[in-house]
Motif scaffolding. Structure first.
Motif, PDB file in Angstrom:
ATOM      1  N   VAL A  14     -10.110  -0.036   2.623  1.00 29.34           N
ATOM      2  CA  VAL A  14      -9.730  -0.669   3.892  1.00 29.34           C
ATOM      3  C   VAL A  14      -9.540  -2.169   3.700  1.00 29.34           C
ATOM      4  O   VAL A  14      -8.650  -2.777   4.312  1.00 29.34           O
ATOM      5  CB  VAL A  14     -10.770  -0.360   4.991  1.00 29.34           C
ATOM      6  N   LEU A  15     -10.321  -2.804   2.828  1.00 29.35           N
ATOM      7  CA  LEU A  15     -10.106  -4.228   2.546  1.00 29.35           C
ATOM      8  C   LEU A  15      -8.818  -4.416   1.752  1.00 29.35           C
ATOM      9  O   LEU A  15      -8.067  -5.379   1.985  1.00 29.35           O
ATOM     10  CB  LEU A  15     -11.298  -4.796   1.768  1.00 29.35           C
ATOM     11  N   THR A  16      -8.545  -3.523   0.821  1.00 27.67           N
ATOM     12  CA  THR A  16      -7.318  -3.607   0.013  1.00 27.67           C
ATOM     13  C   THR A  16      -6.075  -3.579   0.888  1.00 27.67           C
ATOM     14  O   THR A  16      -5.203  -4.456   0.797  1.00 27.67           O
ATOM     15  CB  THR A  16      -7.262  -2.439  -0.990  1.00 27.67           C
ATOM     16  N   PHE A  17      -5.994  -2.581   1.757  1.00 29.01           N
ATOM     17  CA  PHE A  17      -4.764  -2.380   2.522  1.00 29.01           C
ATOM     18  C   PHE A  17      -4.594  -3.410   3.641  1.00 29.01           C
ATOM     19  O   PHE A  17      -3.470  -3.791   3.953  1.00 29.01           O
ATOM     20  CB  PHE A  17      -4.732  -0.963   3.087  1.00 29.01           C
ATOM     21  N   THR A  18      -5.685  -3.854   4.245  1.00 27.28           N
ATOM     22  CA  THR A  18      -5.556  -4.872   5.299  1.00 27.28           C
ATOM     23  C   THR A  18      -5.272  -6.246   4.724  1.00 27.28           C
ATOM     24  O   THR A  18      -4.999  -7.187   5.482  1.00 27.28           O
ATOM     25  CB  THR A  18      -6.836  -4.932   6.164  1.00 27.28           C
ATOM     26  N   SER A  19      -5.314  -6.378   3.402  1.00 30.19           N
ATOM     27  CA  SER A  19      -4.986  -7.659   2.761  1.00 30.19           C
ATOM     28  C   SER A  19      -3.575  -7.678   2.203  1.00 30.19           C
ATOM     29  O   SER A  19      -3.159  -8.686   1.608  1.00 30.19           O
ATOM     30  CB  SER A  19      -5.984  -7.943   1.621  1.00 30.19           C
ATOM     31  N   MET A  20      -2.812  -6.603   2.376  1.00 31.00           N
ATOM     32  CA  MET A  20      -1.469  -6.500   1.810  1.00 31.00           C
ATOM     33  C   MET A  20      -0.419  -6.885   2.859  1.00 31.00           C
ATOM     34  O   MET A  20      -0.225  -6.174   3.844  1.00 31.00           O
ATOM     35  CB  MET A  20      -1.219  -5.072   1.325  1.00 31.00           C
ATOM     36  N   PRO A  21       0.282  -8.008   2.668  1.00 34.13           N
ATOM     37  CA  PRO A  21       1.338  -8.395   3.610  1.00 34.13           C
ATOM     38  C   PRO A  21       2.430  -7.342   3.743  1.00 34.13           C
ATOM     39  O   PRO A  21       3.069  -7.220   4.796  1.00 34.13           O
ATOM     40  CB  PRO A  21       1.882  -9.699   3.013  1.00 34.13           C
ATOM     41  N   SER A  22       2.677  -6.566   2.678  1.00 33.58           N
ATOM     42  CA  SER A  22       3.717  -5.544   2.744  1.00 33.58           C
ATOM     43  C   SER A  22       3.381  -4.461   3.762  1.00 33.58           C
ATOM     44  O   SER A  22       4.283  -3.802   4.284  1.00 33.58           O
ATOM     45  CB  SER A  22       3.906  -4.907   1.370  1.00 33.58           C
ATOM     46  N   LEU A  23       2.110  -4.284   4.062  1.00 32.95           N
ATOM     47  CA  LEU A  23       1.680  -3.308   5.066  1.00 32.95           C
ATOM     48  C   LEU A  23       1.385  -3.957   6.411  1.00 32.95           C
ATOM     49  O   LEU A  23       1.753  -3.434   7.460  1.00 32.95           O
ATOM     50  CB  LEU A  23       0.414  -2.577   4.587  1.00 32.95           C
ATOM     51  N   MET A  24       0.712  -5.118   6.369  1.00 37.36           N
ATOM     52  CA  MET A  24       0.166  -5.720   7.594  1.00 37.36           C
ATOM     53  C   MET A  24       1.052  -6.829   8.157  1.00 37.36           C
ATOM     54  O   MET A  24       0.780  -7.323   9.261  1.00 37.36           O
ATOM     55  CB  MET A  24      -1.226  -6.268   7.301  1.00 37.36           C
ATOM     56  N   ASN A  25       2.073  -7.253   7.390  1.00 34.68           N
ATOM     57  CA  ASN A  25       2.955  -8.333   7.838  1.00 34.68           C
ATOM     58  C   ASN A  25       2.129  -9.572   8.191  1.00 34.68           C
ATOM     59  O   ASN A  25       1.313 -10.020   7.414  1.00 34.68           O
ATOM     60  CB  ASN A  25       3.812  -7.864   9.015  1.00 34.68           C
ATOM     61  N   ASP A  26       2.315 -10.097   9.403  1.00 36.95           N
ATOM     62  CA  ASP A  26       1.607 -11.312   9.804  1.00 36.95           C
ATOM     63  C   ASP A  26       0.125 -11.074  10.075  1.00 36.95           C
ATOM     64  O   ASP A  26      -0.627 -12.034  10.273  1.00 36.95           O
ATOM     65  CB  ASP A  26       2.236 -11.904  11.077  1.00 36.95           C
ATOM     66  N   PHE A  67     -10.370  -3.013  -8.901  1.00 42.24           N
ATOM     67  CA  PHE A  67      -9.268  -3.702  -9.580  1.00 42.24           C
ATOM     68  C   PHE A  67      -8.040  -3.774  -8.676  1.00 42.24           C
ATOM     69  O   PHE A  67      -7.410  -4.833  -8.536  1.00 42.24           O
ATOM     70  CB  PHE A  67      -8.932  -2.972 -10.883  1.00 42.24           C
ATOM     71  N   LEU A  68      -7.690  -2.659  -8.062  1.00 41.15           N
ATOM     72  CA  LEU A  68      -6.547  -2.659  -7.149  1.00 41.15           C
ATOM     73  C   LEU A  68      -6.790  -3.571  -5.962  1.00 41.15           C
ATOM     74  O   LEU A  68      -5.868  -4.207  -5.442  1.00 41.15           O
ATOM     75  CB  LEU A  68      -6.279  -1.234  -6.660  1.00 41.15           C
ATOM     76  N   CYS A  69      -8.046  -3.635  -5.529  1.00 38.37           N
ATOM     77  CA  CYS A  69      -8.387  -4.514  -4.409  1.00 38.37           C
ATOM     78  C   CYS A  69      -8.199  -5.975  -4.801  1.00 38.37           C
ATOM     79  O   CYS A  69      -7.667  -6.769  -4.020  1.00 38.37           O
ATOM     80  CB  CYS A  69      -9.831  -4.254  -3.973  1.00 38.37           C
ATOM     81  N   LEU A  70      -8.610  -6.337  -6.024  1.00 38.14           N
ATOM     82  CA  LEU A  70      -8.437  -7.712  -6.485  1.00 38.14           C
ATOM     83  C   LEU A  70      -6.958  -8.071  -6.565  1.00 38.14           C
ATOM     84  O   LEU A  70      -6.567  -9.201  -6.263  1.00 38.14           O
ATOM     85  CB  LEU A  70      -9.097  -7.888  -7.861  1.00 38.14           C
ATOM     86  N   VAL A  71      -6.124  -7.126  -6.971  1.00 41.83           N
ATOM     87  CA  VAL A  71      -4.680  -7.364  -6.993  1.00 41.83           C
ATOM     88  C   VAL A  71      -4.168  -7.658  -5.587  1.00 41.83           C
ATOM     89  O   VAL A  71      -3.395  -8.591  -5.365  1.00 41.83           O
ATOM     90  CB  VAL A  71      -3.945  -6.151  -7.594  1.00 41.83           C
ATOM     91  N   ALA A  72      -4.611  -6.849  -4.628  1.00 45.11           N
ATOM     92  CA  ALA A  72      -4.176  -7.045  -3.243  1.00 45.11           C
ATOM     93  C   ALA A  72      -4.682  -8.362  -2.676  1.00 45.11           C
ATOM     94  O   ALA A  72      -4.008  -9.009  -1.867  1.00 45.11           O
ATOM     95  CB  ALA A  72      -4.663  -5.878  -2.379  1.00 45.11           C
TER      96      ALA A  72
END
Length: 481
Positions: free
Chosen positions: A378-390, A448-453
């Motif tokens: 949930v931290l990974t995906f909510t930190s991705m601009p490609s998903l969450m935009n602004d 690791f994926l989270c750190l990338v995001a």
């Protein structure tokens, strides 16, 4: 969503906290609830902004093998939670019937109740929510009655809630503090909440409406968790006031004088009183009269019955999201409830009540181990601009969220280590060591994926892997747009 903070596992953690540490660990309960609210906020934002719940996003963003493994871990957490609800309901029915309904009979009865809830679900989500509201009210009234009857010291209660210190606490109190965090923050609740927000109409083409929806969902969650926090405080305060510092022999003497038929459940020794859901009701009846026992049992039954649907709904969303597999709720409940009831029924038939209630410790450990499989994604995906935009997490929330998740996972892993080291069988140590290596490897992969995001700089040797992972995580960007 607030139901998950009031299941029988939480109630048992509350009463043990009060009996072992008095009011001294209320600040841990308050902190865990606040952290839980912040984590629920991440789940809310993911569901509102993307229009998908966490399991659906995991299906789209993770490769097949990690996704299947992640699904299995979340399913284990759901089954463990369901077992706790079955145990709590069975004990409540046993207390309400004065032992006429055996524990195995109570376990069998819980097979039926969930299908009753599914029948109610056909009348619409709002009616189901209203019914849950009634069950939460029952818990508030019953545990509130116990609170008023016990008349706890309000000064000590406030001191314990806002003074982050535990004077004179030892290893037992430290383990209990860790258990509180593990009982409050549960992995399947993150998946559930990200899906529940989809029941509200939100115009995702309007940034203003998305922002407004996030605000009101957060307010709604704050109110719900405040109510659940009060109910948890009621339970802690009752057992802190009435039973903190008492020995088994003292309580056994009181039970014998009151003529309680269950006094045999309290051992006659000078050890500090140790209580669970069953013995908690018994000692309340001994000290405050039979009415307190039955009112306690009604509250536990309401907690067990209401949290039943938490597992049902979260299991449904998780299966649909991870596997893109749509089962009827009837089939889903039949599967998960069978998996949860079979081991519980065997223990209820062939062992005594101590083993049944003792299963809660193992189940809390099981859910503690599954926590990273909800918090890291949930931290990974909510930190991705490609998903969450602004609406992607800013630097403060990225760092703060990462530290909170690291702290919560570390606390829960300590709880797991304490539990495993208490075991005596050598083969269990070997098995635990092997499973730990596999477990840590997968958690490291997700981290690791989270750190990338999060945009953390990685060493040059990881650059190629980072680029590959970034492509993997953002492969749906064009479709999302």
């Amino acid at each position: 969503m607030s139901i998950a903070y009031l299941d029988p596992g939480n109630i048992e953690s509350d009463l043990q906290s009060g009996a072992k540490a008095g009011f001294k660990l209320l600040w841990v309960l308050l902190g865990a609830t606040i952290i839980g609210l912040l984590l629920q906020r991440l789940a809310i934002r993911l569901g509102v902004v993307t229009g998908m719940h966490l399991a659906e996003v995991c299906h789209r963003q993770y490769p097949t093998v990690p996704r299947i493994f992640l699904w299995l871990m979340v399913e284990l957490a759901i089954i463990g939670s369901d077992m706790q609800e079955v145990i709590g309901s069975a004990i409540a029915l046993n207390l309400l019937s004065s032992g006429r309904i055996p524990l195995w009979g109570g376990v069998l009865i819980t097979i039926i109740d969930t299908f009753g809830f599914l029948f109610l679900d056909k009348y619409g989500l709002r009616k189901l929510e209203a019914f849950f509201g009634v069950l939460i009210t029952i818990m508030a009234v019953t545990f509130g009655y116990e609170y008023v009857t016990a008349r706890p010291d309000q000064g000590q209660l406030l001191k314990g809630m806002f003074a982050p210190y535990c004077e004179g606490c030892g290893p037992a109190q430290l383990e209990q503090a860790v258990g509180i965090v593990g009982a409050v923050i549960m992995p399947h609740n993150i998946y559930l909440h990200s899906a529940l927000v989809k029941s509200r109409e939100v115009d995702r083409s309007s940034r203003r409406e998305i922002k407004e929806a996030n605000k009101y969902f957060f307010i709604e969650s704050s109110i719900a968790l405040f109510v659940s926090f009060l109910i948890n405080v009621f339970v802690v305060a009752v057992f802190a006031e009435a039973f903190y510092g008492r020995t088994n022999a003292e309580v056994n003497l009181v039970c014998n004088k009151s003529g309680s038929p269950n006094s045999h459940l309290i051992p006659v020794d000078n050890n500090t009183l140790e209580v669970d859901i069953l013995k908690g009701g018994v000692v309340l009846g001994c000290v405050f009269g039979p009415a307190a026992l039955y009112i306690w049992a009604v509250g536990i039954l309401a907690a067990g019955q209401s949290s039943t649907m938490t597992g049902t709904y979260s299991g449904q969303f998780v299966m649909e999201g991870f596997l893109n597999l749509r089962w009827s709720r009837f089939s889903r409940v039949l599967l998960t409830r069978s998996l949860a009831i079979t081991p519980t029924l065997l223990v209820a038939i062939f062992q005594d009540v101590q083993d049944l209630t003792g299963m809660n410790d193992f189940l809390n450990v099981l859910q503690s181990m599954q926590l990273p499989f909800a918090l890291i994604p949930v931290l990974t995906f909510t930190s991705m601009p490609s998903l969450m935009n602004d609406f992607a997490n800013g630097p403060v929330f990225k760092v703060g969220g990462g530290l909170v998740i690291l702290m919560v996972c570390s606390i829960n892993m300590y709880f797991v280590v304490v539990y495993v080291t208490a075991l005596s069988a050598v083969w269990l140590y070997v098995l635990a060591a092997f499973l730990t290596l596999v477990y840590l490897a997968f958690v490291g992969y997700l981290a690791f994926l989270c750190l990338v995001a999060l945009g953390v700089s990685l060493p040059d040797v990881c650059t190629k892997r980072k680029n590959d992972t970034t492509v993997l995580i953002e492969r749906q960007l064009e479709f999302d747009t």
